[in-house]
Design a protein around this motif. Sequence first.
Motif, mmCIF file in Angstrom:
data_model
loop_
_atom_site.group_PDB
_atom_site.id
_atom_site.type_symbol
_atom_site.label_atom_id
_atom_site.label_comp_id
_atom_site.label_asym_id
_atom_site.label_seq_id
_atom_site.Cartn_x
_atom_site.Cartn_y
_atom_site.Cartn_z
ATOM 1 N N LEU A 15 0.823 -1.214 0.000
ATOM 2 C CA LEU A 15 0.000 0.000 0.000
ATOM 3 C C LEU A 15 0.854 1.260 0.000
ATOM 4 O O LEU A 15 0.478 2.271 -0.592
ATOM 5 N N SER A 18 -0.519 5.147 -0.055
ATOM 6 C CA SER A 18 -1.729 5.315 -0.867
ATOM 7 C C SER A 18 -2.816 6.105 -0.153
ATOM 8 O O SER A 18 -3.730 6.623 -0.788
ATOM 9 N N ASP A 22 -3.403 12.751 -3.523
ATOM 10 C CA ASP A 22 -2.634 12.594 -4.768
ATOM 11 C C ASP A 22 -1.564 13.673 -4.938
ATOM 12 O O ASP A 22 -0.419 13.375 -5.301
ATOM 13 N N GLN A 25 1.134 13.108 -2.581
ATOM 14 C CA GLN A 25 1.906 11.940 -3.004
ATOM 15 C C GLN A 25 2.968 12.324 -4.028
ATOM 16 O O GLN A 25 4.112 11.867 -3.955
ATOM 17 N N ASN A 85 6.280 2.537 -6.945
ATOM 18 C CA ASN A 85 4.884 2.358 -6.534
ATOM 19 C C ASN A 85 4.112 3.667 -6.485
ATOM 20 O O ASN A 85 2.882 3.666 -6.542
ATOM 21 N N ASP A 89 -0.209 1.785 -10.478
ATOM 22 C CA ASP A 89 -1.540 1.523 -9.933
ATOM 23 C C ASP A 89 -1.610 0.170 -9.231
ATOM 24 O O ASP A 89 -2.362 -0.004 -8.273
ATOM 25 N N LYS A 91 0.985 -1.711 -7.703
ATOM 26 C CA LYS A 91 1.795 -1.722 -6.468
ATOM 27 C C LYS A 91 2.071 -3.136 -5.970
ATOM 28 O O LYS A 91 2.184 -3.380 -4.762
#
Length: 321
Positions: A15, A18, A22, A25, A85, A89, A91
């Motif tokens: 993960l 996540s 966004d 990230q 990752n 998408d 991962k």
Amino acid sequence: MEEANETIVAEFMLLGFSGVHDKLQMFLFFVLLLTYLVTLTGNLLIVFIVWVDHRLHTPMYFFISNLSFLEIWFTLVTNPKMLLNFLSDSKTISFLACMAQSYFYFTLGAAEFILLMVMSFDRYVAIYHSLQYAAIMKQRLCIQLGFVSWVGGFLIISSWMVLVYKLRFRGPNVINHFFCDSTPLFQLSCNDTQLIKRVDSILLSSIVLTSLCLTMISYASIFYSILRIPSATGRQKGFSTCASPLTVVVMAYGSCFVLYGRPTGYLSLEINKGVTLLNTVVYPFLNSFIYSLRNKSVKLALRVAFSHNKTKLFPKLCCAP
């Protein structure tokens, strides 16, 4: 794959981060990418400059270059997959790749603790037995100590990894982390993990606590010796010699005890990921700066090396009046 009509997990999903927004990230991705590239460059420079500059062919810099080389591989185990990752998408990571990542992470970590202990011994001999230093820390002994550091980490972790590899996973296959750490793997396994957890505790005690105790004994002896130096200049020089390796020791052991010295579940998964990020990204990043920017000999060697290369590449420009 299947075993006894039951599906065995063939891959895991990491993960990572996540749960982060966004935009945040992407910001985190670029920060971590830049940090990783600087870390890689810094440690490569240290290895290179120690290798080519004969003035740095001493026991202390031999061990520093070993530590930098180890950091290169240590960050290579987790950072590229973590960064990939961010842009992927799926991962996912295969079962074998996950086992390999976990193995090399803990192997190189164990080797680093042994190497830090060896470096503390080197500083102890340099200060407490300064007149016999050259006679004691001969090239052959340095190579043997470096070899023991690397091989010791691989041998110690191998027995533990055999038990980890025998664990079976039948789902779920989601790891709430950015790499295959031991704790989330134990939680996902359908086997009884009491034995492997006991082995885990024994190994942690044997590697971390033993190396920490011996390292602290070395530095305590060093400080006692430094305090007995009559001149203030001599004491200052002695403390400055130990400042860099002691800083590294505090960071390495501190992060390890926070992550693995507490009962399972004591830290939340998000805090665990944050501390692991310090251990796998920030600590190696600072390591190269501690041994380069704060080290006068390394900075001088880098300036000489680059000025020499500049003269070879641009002879007319460098020699122009």
